[in-house]
Design a protein around this motif. Structure first.
Motif, PDB file in Angstrom:
ATOM      1  N   PRO A  45       0.798  -1.230   0.000  1.00 55.72           N
ATOM      2  CA  PRO A  45       0.000   0.000   0.000  1.00 55.72           C
ATOM      3  C   PRO A  45       0.834   1.285   0.000  1.00 55.72           C
ATOM      4  O   PRO A  45       0.493   2.240  -0.702  1.00 55.72           O
ATOM      5  CB  PRO A  45      -0.829  -0.110   1.279  1.00 55.72           C
ATOM      6  CG  PRO A  45      -0.965  -1.576   1.512  1.00 55.72           C
ATOM      7  CD  PRO A  45       0.353  -2.158   1.060  1.00 55.72           C
ATOM      8  N   ASP A  46       1.913   1.327   0.761  1.00 56.57           N
ATOM      9  CA  ASP A  46       2.741   2.541   0.804  1.00 56.57           C
ATOM     10  C   ASP A  46       3.333   2.863  -0.565  1.00 56.57           C
ATOM     11  O   ASP A  46       3.411   4.027  -0.956  1.00 56.57           O
ATOM     12  CB  ASP A  46       3.868   2.403   1.832  1.00 56.57           C
ATOM     13  CG  ASP A  46       3.366   2.438   3.265  1.00 56.57           C
ATOM     14  OD1 ASP A  46       2.209   2.867   3.493  1.00 56.57           O
ATOM     15  OD2 ASP A  46       4.121   2.018   4.161  1.00 56.57           O
ATOM     16  N   ASP A  47       3.752   1.842  -1.294  1.00 55.88           N
ATOM     17  CA  ASP A  47       4.300   2.062  -2.636  1.00 55.88           C
ATOM     18  C   ASP A  47       3.220   2.556  -3.593  1.00 55.88           C
ATOM     19  O   ASP A  47       3.465   3.409  -4.449  1.00 55.88           O
ATOM     20  CB  ASP A  47       4.932   0.781  -3.181  1.00 55.88           C
ATOM     21  CG  ASP A  47       6.159   0.342  -2.403  1.00 55.88           C
ATOM     22  OD1 ASP A  47       6.707   1.159  -1.621  1.00 55.88           O
ATOM     23  OD2 ASP A  47       6.570  -0.831  -2.572  1.00 55.88           O
ATOM     24  N   GLU A  49       0.551   4.259  -2.677  1.00 56.05           N
ATOM     25  CA  GLU A  49       0.274   5.641  -2.278  1.00 56.05           C
ATOM     26  C   GLU A  49       1.303   6.597  -2.877  1.00 56.05           C
ATOM     27  O   GLU A  49       0.950   7.689  -3.359  1.00 56.05           O
ATOM     28  CB  GLU A  49       0.260   5.762  -0.754  1.00 56.05           C
ATOM     29  CG  GLU A  49      -0.122   7.144  -0.269  1.00 56.05           C
ATOM     30  CD  GLU A  49      -0.118   7.264   1.244  1.00 56.05           C
ATOM     31  OE1 GLU A  49      -0.496   8.351   1.721  1.00 56.05           O
ATOM     32  OE2 GLU A  49       0.264   6.306   1.946  1.00 56.05           O
ATOM     33  N   THR A  50       2.560   6.218  -2.883  1.00 54.05           N
ATOM     34  CA  THR A  50       3.614   7.042  -3.487  1.00 54.05           C
ATOM     35  C   THR A  50       3.367   7.208  -4.985  1.00 54.05           C
ATOM     36  O   THR A  50       3.515   8.309  -5.534  1.00 54.05           O
ATOM     37  CB  THR A  50       4.995   6.412  -3.237  1.00 54.05           C
ATOM     38  OG1 THR A  50       5.222   6.357  -1.825  1.00 54.05           O
ATOM     39  CG2 THR A  50       6.103   7.207  -3.900  1.00 54.05           C
ATOM     40  N   ASN A  73      -5.049  -3.639  -1.588  1.00 56.36           N
ATOM     41  CA  ASN A  73      -3.958  -2.726  -1.235  1.00 56.36           C
ATOM     42  C   ASN A  73      -4.109  -1.375  -1.917  1.00 56.36           C
ATOM     43  O   ASN A  73      -3.752  -0.347  -1.335  1.00 56.36           O
ATOM     44  CB  ASN A  73      -2.604  -3.363  -1.543  1.00 56.36           C
ATOM     45  CG  ASN A  73      -2.249  -4.418  -0.519  1.00 56.36           C
ATOM     46  OD1 ASN A  73      -2.674  -4.358   0.627  1.00 56.36           O
ATOM     47  ND2 ASN A  73      -1.475  -5.404  -0.922  1.00 56.36           N
ATOM     48  N   ALA A  77      -4.371   2.250  -0.053  1.00 57.21           N
ATOM     49  CA  ALA A  77      -3.538   3.385  -0.470  1.00 57.21           C
ATOM     50  C   ALA A  77      -4.377   4.606  -0.790  1.00 57.21           C
ATOM     51  O   ALA A  77      -4.026   5.730  -0.413  1.00 57.21           O
ATOM     52  CB  ALA A  77      -2.685   2.991  -1.679  1.00 57.21           C
ATOM     53  N   LEU A  80      -5.527   6.273   2.349  1.00 57.91           N
ATOM     54  CA  LEU A  80      -4.448   6.976   3.038  1.00 57.91           C
ATOM     55  C   LEU A  80      -4.001   8.239   2.305  1.00 57.91           C
ATOM     56  O   LEU A  80      -3.386   9.119   2.899  1.00 57.91           O
ATOM     57  CB  LEU A  80      -3.238   6.047   3.199  1.00 57.91           C
ATOM     58  CG  LEU A  80      -3.437   4.828   4.083  1.00 57.91           C
ATOM     59  CD1 LEU A  80      -2.217   3.911   4.006  1.00 57.91           C
ATOM     60  CD2 LEU A  80      -3.715   5.247   5.521  1.00 57.91           C
ATOM     61  N   SER A  81      -4.317   8.309   1.023  1.00 58.54           N
ATOM     62  CA  SER A  81      -3.822   9.383   0.166  1.00 58.54           C
ATOM     63  C   SER A  81      -4.782  10.568   0.129  1.00 58.54           C
ATOM     64  O   SER A  81      -5.983  10.428   0.365  1.00 58.54           O
ATOM     65  CB  SER A  81      -3.640   8.823  -1.250  1.00 58.54           C
ATOM     66  OG  SER A  81      -3.294   9.836  -2.146  1.00 58.54           O
TER      67      SER A  81
END
Length: 126
Positions: A45-47, A49-50, A73, A77, A80-81
């Motif tokens: 998920p963090d990737d 979101e980036t 995922n 993301a 969170l974004s």
């Protein structure tokens, strides 16, 4: 311009899909993201979101995914974004190509680009 994010369990698959769509998508920003962050298969998920932040040019981002957990995922993301993003229910390669071409239209919106991606479900290949 509406941006695109291609999410695959394989970083190489995501990059290849983005490369193919990029040939037809002109200046459309297409970000590829995939893999587990350690060289294996998976999605993070963090990737994602980036990648959303990198693809966003102010008009939102359409996300195209390969398999089920990539959807989960990508949803995490997006939550969170701060980016306005939607997941297209579309075949990942054909949908990304359709979306990339549609995104080149100055009048394209998040909705029209997503609809173009989803229209790829009905394309016959033979």
């Amino acid at each position: 311009m509406v941006g695109l994010v291609v999410v695959s369990h394989s970083a190489r698959a995501a990059a290849g899909i983005a490369e193919v769509a990029g040939e037809m998508g002109g200046d459309t920003r297409i970000e590829a993201v995939g893999g587990d962050g350690q060289g294996g298969l998976g999605t993070v998920p963090d990737d994602i979101e980036t990648a959303l932040a990198a693809a966003d040019e102010g008009d939102g981002v359409v996300v195209l995914v390969d398999l089920g957990s990539a959807v989960m995922n990508a949803e995490v993301a997006i939550e969170l974004s701060d980016v306005d993003a939607v997941i297209a229910d579309a075949p990942v390669l054909e949908g990304t190509v359709n979306a990339a071409v549609t995104a080149t239209d100055p009048a394209a919106t998040l909705e029209t680009v997503c609809e173009a991606a989803e229209a790829a479900r009905d394309v016959d290949k033979t």
